[in-house]
Write a protein that holds these residues in place. Structure first.
Motif, PDB file in Angstrom:
ATOM      1  N   THR A 291       5.151  57.629  50.622  1.00 14.25           N
ATOM      2  CA  THR A 291       5.414  58.158  51.699  1.00 14.25           C
ATOM      3  C   THR A 291       5.259  58.885  52.624  1.00 14.25           C
ATOM      4  O   THR A 291       5.157  60.128  53.009  1.00 14.25           O
ATOM      5  CB  THR A 291       4.476  57.222  52.551  1.00 14.25           C
ATOM      6  OG1 THR A 291       4.335  56.164  51.896  1.00 14.25           O
ATOM      7  CG2 THR A 291       4.110  56.916  53.864  1.00 14.25           C
TER       8      THR A 291
ATOM      9  N   LEU B  56       3.965  62.148  51.439  1.00 15.83           N
ATOM     10  CA  LEU B  56       2.669  62.394  52.440  1.00 15.83           C
ATOM     11  C   LEU B  56       2.822  62.838  53.446  1.00 15.83           C
ATOM     12  O   LEU B  56       1.886  63.782  54.086  1.00 15.83           O
ATOM     13  CB  LEU B  56       2.580  61.683  51.679  1.00 15.83           C
ATOM     14  CG  LEU B  56       0.694  61.269  52.378  1.00 15.83           C
ATOM     15  CD1 LEU B  56      -0.522  62.298  51.712  1.00 15.83           C
ATOM     16  CD2 LEU B  56      -0.092  60.143  52.724  1.00 15.83           C
TER      17      LEU B  56
ATOM     18  N   ALA C 295       2.037  61.045  42.131  1.00 11.94           N
ATOM     19  CA  ALA C 295       2.441  61.037  43.357  1.00 11.94           C
ATOM     20  C   ALA C 295       2.746  62.895  43.155  1.00 11.94           C
ATOM     21  O   ALA C 295       3.665  62.952  44.408  1.00 11.94           O
ATOM     22  CB  ALA C 295       2.252  59.970  44.815  1.00 11.94           C
TER      23      ALA C 295
ATOM     24  N   GLU D 241      -4.503  56.385  52.202  1.00 14.02           N
ATOM     25  CA  GLU D 241      -3.496  56.383  51.357  1.00 14.02           C
ATOM     26  C   GLU D 241      -4.448  54.872  50.531  1.00 14.02           C
ATOM     27  O   GLU D 241      -4.398  55.383  49.006  1.00 14.02           O
ATOM     28  CB  GLU D 241      -2.829  55.610  50.689  1.00 14.02           C
ATOM     29  CG  GLU D 241      -1.719  56.059  51.861  1.00 14.02           C
ATOM     30  CD  GLU D 241       0.606  55.061  51.965  1.00 14.02           C
ATOM     31  OE1 GLU D 241       0.880  55.600  52.116  1.00 14.02           O
ATOM     32  OE2 GLU D 241       0.132  54.530  51.223  1.00 14.02           O
TER      33      GLU D 241
ATOM     34  N   ILE E 223      -3.727  55.456  46.620  1.00 11.29           N
ATOM     35  CA  ILE E 223      -1.982  56.088  46.660  1.00 11.29           C
ATOM     36  C   ILE E 223      -1.360  54.851  47.066  1.00 11.29           C
ATOM     37  O   ILE E 223      -1.073  54.791  47.793  1.00 11.29           O
ATOM     38  CB  ILE E 223      -1.024  57.204  47.841  1.00 11.29           C
ATOM     39  CG1 ILE E 223      -2.198  58.585  47.810  1.00 11.29           C
ATOM     40  CG2 ILE E 223      -0.142  57.922  47.618  1.00 11.29           C
ATOM     41  CD1 ILE E 223      -2.514  59.386  48.876  1.00 11.29           C
ATOM     42  N   HIS E 224       0.024  54.698  46.166  1.00  7.91           N
ATOM     43  CA  HIS E 224       1.058  53.892  46.324  1.00  7.91           C
ATOM     44  C   HIS E 224       2.511  53.555  46.968  1.00  7.91           C
ATOM     45  O   HIS E 224       3.230  53.608  46.738  1.00  7.91           O
ATOM     46  CB  HIS E 224       0.903  52.891  44.754  1.00  7.91           C
ATOM     47  CG  HIS E 224      -0.152  52.264  44.360  1.00  7.91           C
ATOM     48  ND1 HIS E 224      -0.270  51.385  42.905  1.00  7.91           N
ATOM     49  CD2 HIS E 224      -1.853  52.618  44.225  1.00  7.91           C
ATOM     50  CE1 HIS E 224      -0.770  51.450  42.751  1.00  7.91           C
ATOM     51  NE2 HIS E 224      -2.102  51.789  43.720  1.00  7.91           N
ATOM     52  N   GLY E 225       1.782  53.768  48.451  1.00  9.37           N
ATOM     53  CA  GLY E 225       2.533  54.159  49.418  1.00  9.37           C
ATOM     54  C   GLY E 225       3.016  52.896  50.210  1.00  9.37           C
ATOM     55  O   GLY E 225       2.750  51.606  49.854  1.00  9.37           O
TER      56      GLY E 225
ATOM     57  N   TYR F 214      -0.387  51.247  51.441  1.00 10.09           N
ATOM     58  CA  TYR F 214      -0.536  50.783  50.178  1.00 10.09           C
ATOM     59  C   TYR F 214      -0.120  49.186  50.353  1.00 10.09           C
ATOM     60  O   TYR F 214      -0.533  47.671  50.197  1.00 10.09           O
ATOM     61  CB  TYR F 214      -0.731  51.053  49.383  1.00 10.09           C
ATOM     62  CG  TYR F 214      -1.167  50.211  48.544  1.00 10.09           C
ATOM     63  CD1 TYR F 214      -2.389  49.479  47.751  1.00 10.09           C
ATOM     64  CD2 TYR F 214       0.057  49.002  47.161  1.00 10.09           C
ATOM     65  CE1 TYR F 214      -2.835  49.239  46.347  1.00 10.09           C
ATOM     66  CE2 TYR F 214      -0.656  48.485  45.992  1.00 10.09           C
ATOM     67  CZ  TYR F 214      -1.550  48.517  46.209  1.00 10.09           C
ATOM     68  OH  TYR F 214      -2.639  48.051  45.119  1.00 10.09           O
TER      69      TYR F 214
END
Length: 307
Positions: free
Chosen positions: A97, A100, A169, A251, A256-258, A261
């Motif tokens: 994250t 991002l 990512a 996400e 996106i596994h941030g 999520y």
């Protein structure tokens, strides 16, 4: 300056406890988190009682909060219902994250401020009207519509990007998601910069600088831009925490596994440890970002002094 920083740090303490207490209470009143741990069937009373005792859910809410916060200050954010340490989830989610968010802030600063300066210096011209119309459209369209549309066009139809971001990512994979995440904030930065530039361009100190015969580029860079950026820096600074916490939609769209999520999964499963742990860190990020923004004021405008 030192006294100001100490005063601001002391003000952060009640804000931190208030925010964490509020989210702790909200998660606890959402329902029974034990109900979903036994699958589709309800847990039998003995198993439910054992699980409540194991996770400390048999104690009063205030005692649960006091125990949890005591553990937090020792670096223990608890254990998720799946048995994984919350700190491990943070170690996996926050770097993603943060990357991002940095991409999104980069777009805000580079595109938003540049477009705002151009339109502010050409107020009333076609480029100004076009930018105002474009930013209004971006603000009006929800983020999930923008994200799904770009994913459909760039990912599925034209094959420019992968529709879903990989587990690594990588930075190049986060360009389009970062643009989606920053889209609304970028539009606000553009309009805010435009308004500030247009207003300050008529100020006395700008006319004086021009009357002295200073080059136009120097007038804009040294005099006009520095004073006009104060409200913009305020918005971007407060937006950092909002972007990190508000990345749930982006996400989810790009897989996106941030942080977004993990927060979604924690809220869905009513996992108090996960939700409060992530929110606690986000609150700290938000408070520190606001403090840094206040300290940047003196850099942008030397007339500002802190007692």
């Amino acid at each position: 300056m030192g006294r100001y920083v100490i005063r601001r740090l002391l003000q952060m303490v009640p804000v931190f406890f208030g925010a964490t207490l509020l989210i702790f209470l909200m998660v606890n009143v959402m329902g029974d988190p034990i109900a979903g741990l036994c699958g589709e069937r309800r847990c039998d009373p003995s198993t439910a009682a054992q699980l409540r005792k194991e996770f400390g859910l048999d104690k009063p809410v205030w005692q649960q909060y006091a125990t949890y916060m005591g553990n937090v200050f020792t670096g223990d954010f608890g254990t998720a219902f799946n048995g994984q340490e919350v700190t491990e989830l943070m170690g996996e989610a926050f770097p993603v994250t943060i990357r991002l968010t940095l991409v999104a802030v980069f777009f805000e600063i580079v595109i938003g401020i540049a477009l705002g300066v151009v339109t502010g210096l050409r107020r009333g011209r076609p480029v100004d009207s076009g930018a105002l119309l474009l930013t209004l459209v971006v603000i009006s369209v929800p983020t999930f519509v923008t994200g799904l549309l770009l994913q459909l066009l760039l990912g599925y139809k034209w094959g420019v990007i992968d529709p879903s971001v990989s587990t690594d990512a990588r930075l190049d994979e986060l360009i389009v998601p970062g643009l989606v995440l920053a889209s609304v904030s970028l539009a606000y930065v553009t309009r805010l910069t435009r308004t500030s530039i247009a207003e300050n361009s008529r100020a006395d100190y700008v006319r004086t600088a021009k009357a002295k015969g200073l080059p136009r580029s120097r007038v804009i860079r040294k005099h006009l831009l520095r004073n006009s950026l104060i409200p913009v820096v305020t918005f971007i600074g407060t937006d950092v925490g909002a972007l990190m916490g508000g990345a749930i939609v982006t996400e989810r769209i790009f897989n996106i596994h941030g942080v977004g999520y993990q927060l979604y999964q924690g809220i869905l499963r009513q996992n108090t440890q996960t939700v409060v742990g992530f929110v606690s860190v986000l609150v700290i990020v938000f408070l520190v970002a606001n403090l840094l923004v206040d300290l940047l004021y003196a850099v942008l405008d030397p007339r500002i002094r802190y007692a």
